[in-house]
Scaffold this motif. Structure first.
Motif, PDB file in Angstrom:
ATOM      1  N   UNK A 186      81.739  -0.722 -23.680  1.00 51.68           N
ATOM      2  CA  UNK A 186      82.072  -1.582 -22.546  1.00 51.68           C
ATOM      3  C   UNK A 186      81.405  -1.117 -21.255  1.00 51.68           C
ATOM      4  N   UNK A 187      81.017   0.155 -21.204  1.00 56.30           N
ATOM      5  CA  UNK A 187      80.470   0.733 -19.969  1.00 56.30           C
ATOM      6  C   UNK A 187      78.954   0.662 -19.871  1.00 56.30           C
ATOM      7  N   UNK A 188      78.277   0.311 -20.970  1.00 57.54           N
ATOM      8  CA  UNK A 188      76.828   0.401 -21.013  1.00 57.54           C
ATOM      9  C   UNK A 188      76.109  -0.393 -19.944  1.00 57.54           C
ATOM     10  N   UNK A 189      76.451  -1.661 -19.811  1.00 52.02           N
ATOM     11  CA  UNK A 189      75.753  -2.522 -18.854  1.00 52.02           C
ATOM     12  C   UNK A 189      75.895  -2.003 -17.426  1.00 52.02           C
ATOM     13  N   UNK A 190      77.107  -1.572 -17.065  1.00 54.00           N
ATOM     14  CA  UNK A 190      77.345  -1.068 -15.710  1.00 54.00           C
ATOM     15  C   UNK A 190      76.513   0.176 -15.430  1.00 54.00           C
ATOM     16  N   UNK A 191      76.426   1.091 -16.407  1.00 59.48           N
ATOM     17  CA  UNK A 191      75.666   2.326 -16.196  1.00 59.48           C
ATOM     18  C   UNK A 191      74.177   2.041 -16.025  1.00 59.48           C
ATOM     19  N   UNK A 192      73.636   1.154 -16.843  1.00 62.84           N
ATOM     20  CA  UNK A 192      72.214   0.812 -16.732  1.00 62.84           C
ATOM     21  C   UNK A 192      71.940   0.126 -15.395  1.00 62.84           C
ATOM     22  N   UNK A 193      72.801  -0.808 -15.016  1.00 59.11           N
ATOM     23  CA  UNK A 193      72.603  -1.527 -13.762  1.00 59.11           C
ATOM     24  C   UNK A 193      72.650  -0.578 -12.566  1.00 59.11           C
ATOM     25  N   UNK A 194      73.543   0.396 -12.632  1.00 57.11           N
ATOM     26  CA  UNK A 194      73.647   1.369 -11.543  1.00 57.11           C
ATOM     27  C   UNK A 194      72.385   2.221 -11.438  1.00 57.11           C
ATOM     28  N   UNK A 195      71.839   2.622 -12.589  1.00 59.54           N
ATOM     29  CA  UNK A 195      70.596   3.402 -12.573  1.00 59.54           C
ATOM     30  C   UNK A 195      69.443   2.586 -12.008  1.00 59.54           C
ATOM     31  N   UNK A 196      69.372   1.313 -12.383  1.00 58.46           N
ATOM     32  CA  UNK A 196      68.303   0.448 -11.879  1.00 58.46           C
ATOM     33  C   UNK A 196      68.404   0.303 -10.361  1.00 58.46           C
ATOM     34  N   UNK A 197      69.621   0.076  -9.884  1.00 63.84           N
ATOM     35  CA  UNK A 197      69.832  -0.105  -8.443  1.00 63.84           C
ATOM     36  C   UNK A 197      69.501   1.156  -7.650  1.00 63.84           C
ATOM     37  N   UNK A 198      69.612   2.306  -8.315  1.00 58.90           N
ATOM     38  CA  UNK A 198      69.338   3.572  -7.629  1.00 58.90           C
ATOM     39  C   UNK A 198      67.922   4.085  -7.845  1.00 58.90           C
ATOM     40  N   UNK A 199      67.110   3.308  -8.571  1.00 58.49           N
ATOM     41  CA  UNK A 199      65.697   3.654  -8.616  1.00 58.49           C
ATOM     42  C   UNK A 199      65.091   4.017  -9.953  1.00 58.49           C
ATOM     43  N   UNK A 200      65.856   4.000 -11.056  1.00 59.07           N
ATOM     44  CA  UNK A 200      65.253   4.289 -12.366  1.00 59.07           C
ATOM     45  C   UNK A 200      64.462   3.064 -12.820  1.00 59.07           C
ATOM     46  N   UNK A 201      63.207   3.267 -13.157  1.00 60.34           N
ATOM     47  CA  UNK A 201      62.309   2.163 -13.487  1.00 60.34           C
ATOM     48  C   UNK A 201      62.239   1.973 -15.002  1.00 60.34           C
ATOM     49  N   UNK A 202      63.163   1.199 -15.540  1.00 63.13           N
ATOM     50  CA  UNK A 202      63.134   0.891 -16.970  1.00 63.13           C
ATOM     51  C   UNK A 202      62.028  -0.129 -17.252  1.00 63.13           C
ATOM     52  N   UNK A 203      61.528  -0.110 -18.471  1.00 63.35           N
ATOM     53  CA  UNK A 203      60.409  -0.979 -18.847  1.00 63.35           C
ATOM     54  C   UNK A 203      60.826  -2.447 -18.804  1.00 63.35           C
ATOM     55  N   UNK A 204      59.912  -3.287 -18.257  1.00 60.07           N
ATOM     56  CA  UNK A 204      60.187  -4.717 -18.118  1.00 60.07           C
ATOM     57  C   UNK A 204      58.990  -5.523 -18.613  1.00 60.07           C
ATOM     58  N   UNK A 205      59.237  -6.794 -18.924  1.00 60.70           N
ATOM     59  CA  UNK A 205      58.157  -7.688 -19.326  1.00 60.70           C
ATOM     60  C   UNK A 205      57.500  -8.273 -18.072  1.00 60.70           C
ATOM     61  N   UNK A 206      56.440  -9.068 -18.211  1.00 56.46           N
ATOM     62  CA  UNK A 206      55.752  -9.608 -17.030  1.00 56.46           C
ATOM     63  C   UNK A 206      56.638 -10.426 -16.096  1.00 56.46           C
ATOM     64  N   UNK A 207      57.729 -10.974 -16.623  1.00 55.23           N
ATOM     65  CA  UNK A 207      58.645 -11.758 -15.783  1.00 55.23           C
ATOM     66  C   UNK A 207      59.731 -10.891 -15.159  1.00 55.23           C
ATOM     67  N   UNK A 208      59.612  -9.561 -15.305  1.00 53.89           N
ATOM     68  CA  UNK A 208      60.517  -8.573 -14.714  1.00 53.89           C
ATOM     69  C   UNK A 208      61.875  -8.523 -15.411  1.00 53.89           C
ATOM     70  N   UNK A 209      61.959  -9.016 -16.622  1.00 54.99           N
ATOM     71  CA  UNK A 209      63.175  -8.865 -17.408  1.00 54.99           C
ATOM     72  C   UNK A 209      63.083  -7.582 -18.227  1.00 54.99           C
ATOM     73  N   UNK A 210      64.228  -6.944 -18.436  1.00 54.86           N
ATOM     74  CA  UNK A 210      64.233  -5.711 -19.220  1.00 54.86           C
ATOM     75  C   UNK A 210      63.680  -5.940 -20.614  1.00 54.86           C
ATOM     76  N   UNK A 211      62.796  -5.030 -21.031  1.00 50.13           N
ATOM     77  CA  UNK A 211      62.336  -5.049 -22.417  1.00 50.13           C
ATOM     78  C   UNK A 211      63.395  -4.351 -23.268  1.00 50.13           C
ATOM     79  N   UNK A 212      63.958  -5.053 -24.226  1.00 58.08           N
ATOM     80  CA  UNK A 212      65.029  -4.503 -25.052  1.00 58.08           C
ATOM     81  C   UNK A 212      64.519  -4.255 -26.462  1.00 58.08           C
ATOM     82  N   UNK A 213      64.574  -3.006 -26.898  1.00 62.83           N
ATOM     83  CA  UNK A 213      64.144  -2.654 -28.240  1.00 62.83           C
ATOM     84  C   UNK A 213      65.291  -2.740 -29.240  1.00 62.83           C
ATOM     85  N   UNK A 214      64.923  -2.592 -30.507  1.00 60.41           N
ATOM     86  CA  UNK A 214      65.924  -2.597 -31.575  1.00 60.41           C
ATOM     87  C   UNK A 214      65.740  -1.353 -32.419  1.00 60.41           C
TER      88      UNK A 214
END
Length: 521
Positions: A83-111
């Motif tokens: 339940x906490x995953x989305x909040x933790x990732x969003x907080x890291x993004x807002x504070x400057x962690x640059x997760x990989x994104x596609x050309x439209x700036x959406x998060x690239x999600x692996x499997x």
């Protein structure tokens, strides 16, 4: 005798997460055996599992975690994690962690293995741990005290409460670090095994410290082997992330036969314990197993760290076949804690791989480990900020001996015993052999504190490895079934019947209680 509100042993993601969330209001000292970046977190390739799109749900993430964990998980722990995953990732993004994104700036999600959805957030292609660690280290500069190249060798106590640690530096000098609260974030014990993805510093120090201090330990028999480590020069040379298979790579033998097709419905993305066993069995029959990366688009761009490692060992990536073997990857068991990190010893806490909340069950779901560090590291931090800060205490005297340690086995000897009897497949006689071998050193194990002053760091690491080996072999002997990362050839059928029954119960909505597991004190 330096004093802090909190002393943290270890410098991985869980340790730095705790420090990050408390450093503005509490004084923190971090003691680490190597440099800040020495450890598994910095090396983590795959990513962080989190529900980040509308087609996914925390309920699905929870179901995948439970099934991978062979339903040995703590339901409450898993629910809080996913339940906490989305909040933790969003907080890291807002504070400057640059997760990989596609050309439209959406998060690239692996499997990855045993996940039904694409939910793995990654950075730098295959350098996610490094990206998050560097972010946290930068945030902690000038806010915490880092004591590097110092091994925590003993937990200080007074009237049964933990009040800090004794550290031993590379020159052999002892120093006392007292604190109101002590946190063990020491990781696992990969150095027990010949083939491991772990950093060489992971010698089970937290297990030894907690055990000698009177904390409880559980689930030590559950050892995860990563299926795909690069096989080069007769050794497991480095990790090949599960994300590679998530991008389409498949496992095959020399004849080109896909080895997982008839083994599990998820084929190459089956839970790690199942894939590792299949590769192990093929190796035992004399087959070489390869990871065929030809289906992966732009492999070198997507996985630059892995590509560089392969080139280092002269693997021709143009051919698209990487030889792989399984290696010890993660310890599901550890120091028993509540969800807020508390152990059975007052003012002693544990977090990350060193802890056992029950969140991973008998087999960790891929990419839940970085998430665990973020979620439970923050939970522990919140708890610590609510606790009173006590006055500086003077610890009980430690009775040193002038004797020197003698007749200790080498690390290689320990690894030979563990690899032979506590590996991917086990049986009763082999486990008994391992336990009896480790038990031969019990007098030295139980006299550890006396040798702290006159022993080298390497000798004390050997004692911690012997302690971990003794406890793991004992736990494995007591669990007379196959489940997750603990597979016994003398009880193979039971594993499948139990797992099948529990999966059916889960799908029918029946509440599953966590099976009993022996607790070691």
């Amino acid at each position: 005798m330096p004093h802090s509100d909190i002393v943290i042993v270890g410098s991985g993601l869980a340790a730095l997460t705790v420090a990050y969330h408390v450093c503005e209001s509490m004084s923190v000292t971090i003691i680490t055996k190597g440099s800040i970046t020495d450890g598994n977190s910095y090396m983590a390739q795959g990513g962080v599992a989190a529900v980040m799109n509308a087609g996914d749900s925390w309920e699905s993430h929870m179901e995948d975690t439970l099934q991978a964990g062979a339903f040995h998980n703590s339901i409450d722990a898993v629910e809080q994690l996913v339940k906490s995953g989305q909040k933790e990732i969003q907080e890291l993004i807002e504070n400057g962690v640059d997760f990989d994104k596609d050309p439209s700036r959406k998060l690239l999600l692996g499997k990855e293995g045993a996940h039904k959805h694409h939910r793995i957030v990654h950075a730098g292609g295959d350098a996610t741990g490094k990206a998050i660690m560097l972010f946290l280290i930068q945030k902690l500069k000038n806010k915490v005290t880092f004591i590097e190249h110092t091994m925590a060798v003993h937990l200080l106590k007074k009237y049964g409460d933990c009040i800090g640690v004794i550290g031993k530096d590379a020159a052999g000098k002892l120093a006392y670090y007292t604190a109101s609260h002590t946190v063990l974030a020491t990781g696992g014990c990969g150095a027990l095994f010949k083939h491991t993805s772990n950093h060489s510093s992971l010698t089970g120090d937290g297990i030894g410290l907690a055990y000698r201090a009177g904390a409880e330990l559980a689930d030590l028999e559950f050892v995860q082997f990563h299926p795909t480590m690069l096989s080069a020069e007769g050794k497991a040379a480095g990790l090949i992330s599960e994300a590679v298979r998530g991008e389409g790579a498949v496992l095959q033998n020399e004849a080109g036969e896909r080895i997982m097709n008839n083994v599990h419905p998820y084929k190459d993305l089956a839970p790690r314990d199942i894939v590792a066993r299949e590769i192990f069995r093929r190796n035992q029959r004399g087959e070489t197993v390869f990871l065929n990366i030809n289906p992966v688009k732009n492999f070198t761009n997507r996985f630059p760290t892995i590509s560089a490692m392969c080139r280092k060992y002269c693997i021709d990536l143009e051919k698209g076949l990487i030889p792989v073997v399984p290696g010890m990857h993660f310890l599901m068991g550890g120091i028993v804690t509540a969800l807020n990190g508390e152990t059975a010893v007052p003012h002693l806490y544990a977090v990350g791989e060193a802890a056992c909340t029950g969140v991973h069950g008998a087999n960790r779901l891929a990419s839940n480990s970085l998430l665990e560090g973020l979620v439970f590291g923050k939970k522990l931090a919140v708890h610590l900020k609510s606790r009173p800060i006590g006055k500086k205490e003077h610890p009980e005297e430690l009775a040193y001996t002038d004797q020197f340690l003698q007749e200790l086995p080498s690390k290689r000897e320990i690894q030979s015993v563990v690899t032979a009897f506590l590996g991917i497949e086990r049986n009763g006689p082999g486990l008994k052999n391992a336990y009896e071998w480790f038990n031969h050193f019990q007098l030295k194990i139980f006299s550890y504190e006396k040798f702290v002053k006159n022993s080298t760091i390497e000798q004390l690491e050997i004692l911690n490895l012997l302690t971990a080996g003794l406890l793991i072999s004992r736990s494995a002997l007591l669990r007379i079934e196959s489940r997750g990362g603990h597979y016994r050839r003398d009880f193979p059928e039971q594993e499948e019947s139990l797992r099948g029954q529990q999966i059916r119960q889960s799908l029918e909505g029946t509440k599953i209680e966590r099976p009993h597991s022996g607790v070691i004190k």
